[in-house]
Design a protein around this motif. Structure first.
Motif, PDB file in Angstrom:
ATOM      1  N   ASP A 179       0.855  -1.189   0.000  1.00  0.00           N
ATOM      2  CA  ASP A 179       0.000   0.000   0.000  1.00  0.00           C
ATOM      3  C   ASP A 179       0.892   1.240   0.000  1.00  0.00           C
ATOM      4  OD1 ASP A 179      -1.812   2.018   0.473  1.00  0.00           O
ATOM      5  OD2 ASP A 179      -2.901   0.946   2.048  1.00  0.00           O
ATOM      6  N   LEU A 180       0.993   1.907  -1.152  1.00  0.00           N
ATOM      7  CA  LEU A 180       1.925   3.034  -1.279  1.00  0.00           C
ATOM      8  C   LEU A 180       1.321   4.376  -0.893  1.00  0.00           C
ATOM      9  CD1 LEU A 180       3.996   2.196  -4.489  1.00  0.00           C
ATOM     10  CD2 LEU A 180       4.495   1.704  -2.095  1.00  0.00           C
ATOM     11  N   ASN A 181       0.077   4.386  -0.437  1.00  0.00           N
ATOM     12  CA  ASN A 181      -0.499   5.608   0.131  1.00  0.00           C
ATOM     13  C   ASN A 181      -1.402   5.214   1.288  1.00  0.00           C
ATOM     14  OD1 ASN A 181      -0.180   8.429  -0.294  1.00  0.00           O
ATOM     15  ND2 ASN A 181      -2.286   8.589  -0.974  1.00  0.00           N
ATOM     16  N   ALA A 182      -0.811   4.480   2.213  1.00  0.00           N
ATOM     17  CA  ALA A 182      -1.561   3.905   3.327  1.00  0.00           C
ATOM     18  C   ALA A 182      -1.905   4.968   4.365  1.00  0.00           C
ATOM     19  CB  ALA A 182      -0.727   2.800   3.984  1.00  0.00           C
ATOM     20  N   LEU A 183      -3.078   4.851   4.922  1.00  0.00           N
ATOM     21  CA  LEU A 183      -3.485   5.771   5.977  1.00  0.00           C
ATOM     22  C   LEU A 183      -2.621   5.544   7.212  1.00  0.00           C
ATOM     23  CD1 LEU A 183      -5.708   7.925   6.536  1.00  0.00           C
ATOM     24  CD2 LEU A 183      -6.965   6.119   7.700  1.00  0.00           C
ATOM     25  N   ALA A 201      -3.326   3.058  13.288  1.00  0.00           N
ATOM     26  CA  ALA A 201      -3.370   2.915  11.831  1.00  0.00           C
ATOM     27  C   ALA A 201      -2.660   1.660  11.353  1.00  0.00           C
ATOM     28  CB  ALA A 201      -2.759   4.148  11.176  1.00  0.00           C
ATOM     29  N   TYR A 202      -1.491   1.382  11.899  1.00  0.00           N
ATOM     30  CA  TYR A 202      -0.697   0.255  11.405  1.00  0.00           C
ATOM     31  C   TYR A 202      -1.333  -1.082  11.771  1.00  0.00           C
ATOM     32  CZ  TYR A 202       2.898   3.855  10.710  1.00  0.00           C
ATOM     33  OH  TYR A 202       3.583   4.972  10.324  1.00  0.00           O
ATOM     34  N   SER A 203      -2.017  -1.131  12.916  1.00  0.00           N
ATOM     35  CA  SER A 203      -2.720  -2.367  13.261  1.00  0.00           C
ATOM     36  C   SER A 203      -3.864  -2.610  12.276  1.00  0.00           C
ATOM     37  CB  SER A 203      -3.242  -2.311  14.700  1.00  0.00           C
ATOM     38  OG  SER A 203      -4.132  -1.226  14.894  1.00  0.00           O
ATOM     39  N   HIS A 226      -5.833  -5.902   7.496  1.00  0.00           N
ATOM     40  CA  HIS A 226      -6.393  -5.895   6.145  1.00  0.00           C
ATOM     41  C   HIS A 226      -5.443  -6.477   5.101  1.00  0.00           C
ATOM     42  CE1 HIS A 226      -9.345  -3.176   7.989  1.00  0.00           C
ATOM     43  NE2 HIS A 226     -10.124  -3.429   6.946  1.00  0.00           N
ATOM     44  N   GLY A 227      -4.375  -7.126   5.532  1.00  0.00           N
ATOM     45  CA  GLY A 227      -3.515  -7.821   4.584  1.00  0.00           C
ATOM     46  C   GLY A 227      -2.446  -6.970   3.933  1.00  0.00           C
ATOM     47  N   ILE A 228      -2.201  -5.782   4.483  1.00  0.00           N
ATOM     48  CA  ILE A 228      -1.108  -4.938   3.999  1.00  0.00           C
ATOM     49  C   ILE A 228       0.177  -5.405   4.688  1.00  0.00           C
ATOM     50  CG2 ILE A 228      -0.234  -2.593   3.746  1.00  0.00           C
ATOM     51  CD1 ILE A 228      -2.963  -3.093   2.371  1.00  0.00           C
ATOM     52  N   THR A 229       1.175  -5.785   3.911  1.00  0.00           N
ATOM     53  CA  THR A 229       2.435  -6.233   4.508  1.00  0.00           C
ATOM     54  C   THR A 229       3.567  -5.223   4.307  1.00  0.00           C
ATOM     55  OG1 THR A 229       2.914  -7.518   2.506  1.00  0.00           O
ATOM     56  CG2 THR A 229       1.870  -8.683   4.344  1.00  0.00           C
ATOM     57  N   THR A 230       3.432  -4.347   3.320  1.00  0.00           N
ATOM     58  CA  THR A 230       4.373  -3.239   3.137  1.00  0.00           C
ATOM     59  C   THR A 230       3.567  -1.964   2.949  1.00  0.00           C
ATOM     60  OG1 THR A 230       6.071  -4.619   2.079  1.00  0.00           O
ATOM     61  CG2 THR A 230       6.200  -2.261   1.696  1.00  0.00           C
ATOM     62  N   ALA A 231       3.931  -0.921   3.691  1.00  0.00           N
ATOM     63  CA  ALA A 231       3.156   0.322   3.637  1.00  0.00           C
ATOM     64  C   ALA A 231       4.067   1.529   3.477  1.00  0.00           C
ATOM     65  CB  ALA A 231       2.323   0.474   4.911  1.00  0.00           C
ATOM     66  N   MET A 232       3.559   2.505   2.758  1.00  0.00           N
ATOM     67  CA  MET A 232       4.174   3.828   2.672  1.00  0.00           C
ATOM     68  C   MET A 232       3.083   4.813   3.106  1.00  0.00           C
ATOM     69  SD  MET A 232       5.969   5.694  -0.616  1.00  0.00           S
ATOM     70  CE  MET A 232       7.509   4.765  -0.563  1.00  0.00           C
ATOM     71  N   PRO A 233       3.085   5.210   4.380  1.00  0.00           N
ATOM     72  CA  PRO A 233       1.931   5.922   4.936  1.00  0.00           C
ATOM     73  C   PRO A 233       1.819   7.387   4.496  1.00  0.00           C
ATOM     74  CG  PRO A 233       3.178   4.773   6.644  1.00  0.00           C
ATOM     75  CD  PRO A 233       4.029   4.808   5.409  1.00  0.00           C
ATOM     76  N   ALA A 282       0.745   1.582  -9.346  1.00  0.00           N
ATOM     77  CA  ALA A 282       0.663   0.971  -8.028  1.00  0.00           C
ATOM     78  C   ALA A 282      -0.646   1.442  -7.395  1.00  0.00           C
ATOM     79  CB  ALA A 282       1.863   1.355  -7.178  1.00  0.00           C
ATOM     80  N   LEU A 283      -0.984   0.888  -6.244  1.00  0.00           N
ATOM     81  CA  LEU A 283      -2.224   1.277  -5.572  1.00  0.00           C
ATOM     82  C   LEU A 283      -1.943   1.809  -4.174  1.00  0.00           C
ATOM     83  CD1 LEU A 283      -4.817  -1.542  -6.429  1.00  0.00           C
ATOM     84  CD2 LEU A 283      -4.365   0.592  -7.640  1.00  0.00           C
ATOM     85  N   GLY A 284      -2.861   2.665  -3.722  1.00  0.00           N
ATOM     86  CA  GLY A 284      -2.853   3.149  -2.347  1.00  0.00           C
ATOM     87  C   GLY A 284      -4.277   3.168  -1.827  1.00  0.00           C
ATOM     88  N   THR A 285      -4.470   2.903  -0.545  1.00  0.00           N
ATOM     89  CA  THR A 285      -5.819   2.932   0.016  1.00  0.00           C
ATOM     90  C   THR A 285      -6.201   4.356   0.427  1.00  0.00           C
ATOM     91  OG1 THR A 285      -4.925   2.257   2.167  1.00  0.00           O
ATOM     92  CG2 THR A 285      -5.803   0.529   0.744  1.00  0.00           C
ATOM     93  N   ASP A 286      -5.312   5.071   1.127  1.00  0.00           N
ATOM     94  CA  ASP A 286      -5.447   6.509   1.376  1.00  0.00           C
ATOM     95  C   ASP A 286      -6.624   6.892   2.256  1.00  0.00           C
ATOM     96  OD1 ASP A 286      -4.595   9.119   1.191  1.00  0.00           O
ATOM     97  OD2 ASP A 286      -5.563   9.515  -0.718  1.00  0.00           O
ATOM     98  N   THR A 287      -7.358   5.944   2.790  1.00  0.00           N
ATOM     99  CA  THR A 287      -8.522   6.268   3.596  1.00  0.00           C
ATOM    100  C   THR A 287      -8.885   5.035   4.414  1.00  0.00           C
ATOM    101  OG1 THR A 287     -10.769   7.199   3.531  1.00  0.00           O
ATOM    102  CG2 THR A 287     -10.207   5.577   1.836  1.00  0.00           C
ATOM    103  N   PHE A 288      -9.928   5.155   5.203  1.00  0.00           N
ATOM    104  CA  PHE A 288     -10.420   4.013   5.965  1.00  0.00           C
ATOM    105  C   PHE A 288     -11.667   3.461   5.301  1.00  0.00           C
ATOM    106  CE2 PHE A 288     -12.645   1.706   9.219  1.00  0.00           C
ATOM    107  CZ  PHE A 288     -11.624   1.009   9.839  1.00  0.00           C
ATOM    108  N   PRO A 289     -11.841   2.146   5.226  1.00  0.00           N
ATOM    109  CA  PRO A 289     -10.886   1.150   5.688  1.00  0.00           C
ATOM    110  C   PRO A 289      -9.740   0.976   4.695  1.00  0.00           C
ATOM    111  CG  PRO A 289     -12.764   0.059   4.699  1.00  0.00           C
ATOM    112  CD  PRO A 289     -13.088   1.526   4.709  1.00  0.00           C
TER     113      PRO A 289
END
Length: 492
Positions: free
Chosen positions: A61-65, A112-114, A119-126, A333-340
């Protein structure tokens, strides 16, 4: 220690693309995968059978919350109310401040990291919001974030954000940029210091990045220096650009070119540059000006577009389109950028929007987006050991439960998983060979306690909007509920 993971389906990697194996196994030793296939003949110290499940590389997730979601307050606000949710010029002149305590700012990343791990994110760029900051992220809160990521076992790319300006709403309702270039310079210095001290820390789980805030809030000097330090330190950059009308037309008015062309002219684009959201480009349906071919510039420089379909869709926009960018040869690439932080929901939404825009399924399939969330993201990071299940790759693995009644009938496992599943169907997460979540539980973490503290944080954050509101509306008018709140209703 050698561990064998077995299940109904495994998404392996054949050196060129993902492949599906049925009734297969993944074997990893310590933090590295040593085997992907069927009927492993070697000995394993431990066997984990996930049953009727899909074993997949973890999502990147390259735009993780990275904080408590504020977009729930913004997503249904009218154009007028959106202005109320920005800083007012009055607030800046009276003295902007930190809303949260240092302890609260340290907590938000744990919350946030929990969520990411669940949700199955193993690498994040917040990414975190600066709406309620005094200016931008601090060194101290990012140091705490690095510690939280390490304690949870999350692989992460971190760096404190910085900006030379901030959007403010004037008394007449117009938006302008309030500049503090010295704050921007000090922010970049803080970011470089963080990278120098934390890049590669915690056994390599924490890596550095440079995170300048949105393009319209950066000086040319800041952008040029950011690229210089990215090259010098060998770390990626993430800059929000080409994401909205105000930004797009501000850059055109100030520089005579589109945001993407502006970055190209500064030499900012490149292999290590990632741009969320990059959908508001030349030729975009809402662009009132701007010439040239922005897609060609992104392709030429091998710049990565970090697509965040869910959040831009919530705000009434869409990339035009994912399929078009893919065909142009741009790394996506994809980012979630929000909740969830649900990659399933983002893939579903992104695929749907791309099909609506392009009027066809080709290059907008779930598999195309799945590649973006794994291989495309790994390509941006320069990591051929992430985003795939293959011998030599890191043991970053998730298992998605296919047994739930809500999954319906099972067809192609990727289509079934994305069409019917959610991040809550991830039942096992392994990062760097360590089980960081099993059966929706994170070791040594009380999720009920985290949820309670998160709610208190959100309520304090919400009240902070009151002092920044340019119209100074009462809370019930600034942030009204969906329906009228009453004490009772009559019974006829």
């Amino acid at each position: 220690m050698k561990t064998k993971l077995k299940g109904k389906y495994v998404i392996g990697y054949d050196g060129e693309d993902h492949v599906i194996l049925e009734d297969a196994e993944v074997v990893y030793e310590n933090h590295t995968i040593v085997y992907v296939g069927k009927n492993y003949l070697g000995q394993a110290d431990k066997v984990i059978d996930v049953g009727n499940a899909l074993i997949s590389p973890g999502f990147i997730d390259l735009n993780a919350l990275g904080d408590i979601d504020h977009d729930i307050l913004h997503m249904e606000a009218s154009t007028t109310r959106q202005k109320n949710l920005l800083w007012s010029e009055r607030y800046v002149e009276q003295g902007h401040r930190e809303i949260m305590t240092e302890e609260e700012e340290a907590f938000k990343s744990l919350y946030a990291y929990s969520q990411l791990i669940l949700h199955g994110i193993t690498t994040a760029m917040p990414i975190t919001s600066v709406h309620y900051k005094r200016w931008a992220e601090t060194y101290e809160e990012l140091a705490s974030a690095a510690g939280h990521a390490a304690s949870l076992g999350l692989r992460i790319y971190l760096g404190p954000s910085y900006q030379s300006g901030v959007r403010v709403v004037q008394g007449d309702g117009n938006i302008k940029i309030y500049w503090d270039e010295e704050a921007g310079r000090k922010g970049l210095e803080r970011a470089v210091k963080f990278v120098e001290e934390f890049d590669g820390s915690f056994n390599g789980l924490v890596r550095g990045m440079l995170a300048p805030e949105r393009i319209e809030c950066q000086t040319e000097e800041s952008l040029i220096q950011t690229k210089h330090y990215s090259d010098k330190l060998g770390v990626p950059i993430k800059l929000h650009a080409a994401q909205g009308s105000f930004e797009y037309h501000t850059i055109i008015n100030n520089h005579g070119v589109t945001p993407i062309r502006h970055l190209y002219n500064l030499g900012f684009l490149g292999q290590k540059t990632g741009i969320p959201h990059a959908h508001f480009i030349s030729g975009y349906s809402e662009a009132l000006a701007g010439e040239g071919d922005d897609l060609a510039l992104l392709k030429e420089t091998n710049t990565t577009v970090i697509h965040c379909p869910l959040i831009i869709g919530r705000h009434g926009q869409a990339m035009e389109s994912f399929a078009k960018y893919k065909r142009a040869g741009i790394n996506l690439a994809l980012g979630t950028d929000t909740f969830p932080p649900d990659m399933f929901q983002n893939i579903r939404t992104g695929s749907m929007l791309s099909r609506i825009v392009g009027k066809e399924v080709e290059d907008s399939a779930y598999a195309d987006f799945y590649r973006a969330a794994t291989l495309g993201a790994a390509n941006f990071l320069g990591r051929d050991d992430l985003g795939r299940l293959a011998a030599g790759a890191k043991a970053d693995i998730i298992a998605i439960d296919l047994d739930g009644f809500h999954m319906g009938i099972l067809d192609d496992p990727i289509r079934t998983m994305i069409a019917s599943g959610t991040g809550r169907d991830v039942k096992l997460s392994i990062i760097n060979g360590n089980v960081v979540m099993k059966d929706r539980k994170i070791p040594n973490l009380n999720l009920d306690e985290i949820k309670c503290k998160g709610q208190k944080y959100f309520e304090k954050m919400r009240k902070g909007y009151m002092e920044r509101d340019y119209q100074q509306l009462p809370e019930n008018e600034l942030l009204p509920p969906s329906f009228k709140v009453v004490d009772s209703i009559s019974k006829g």
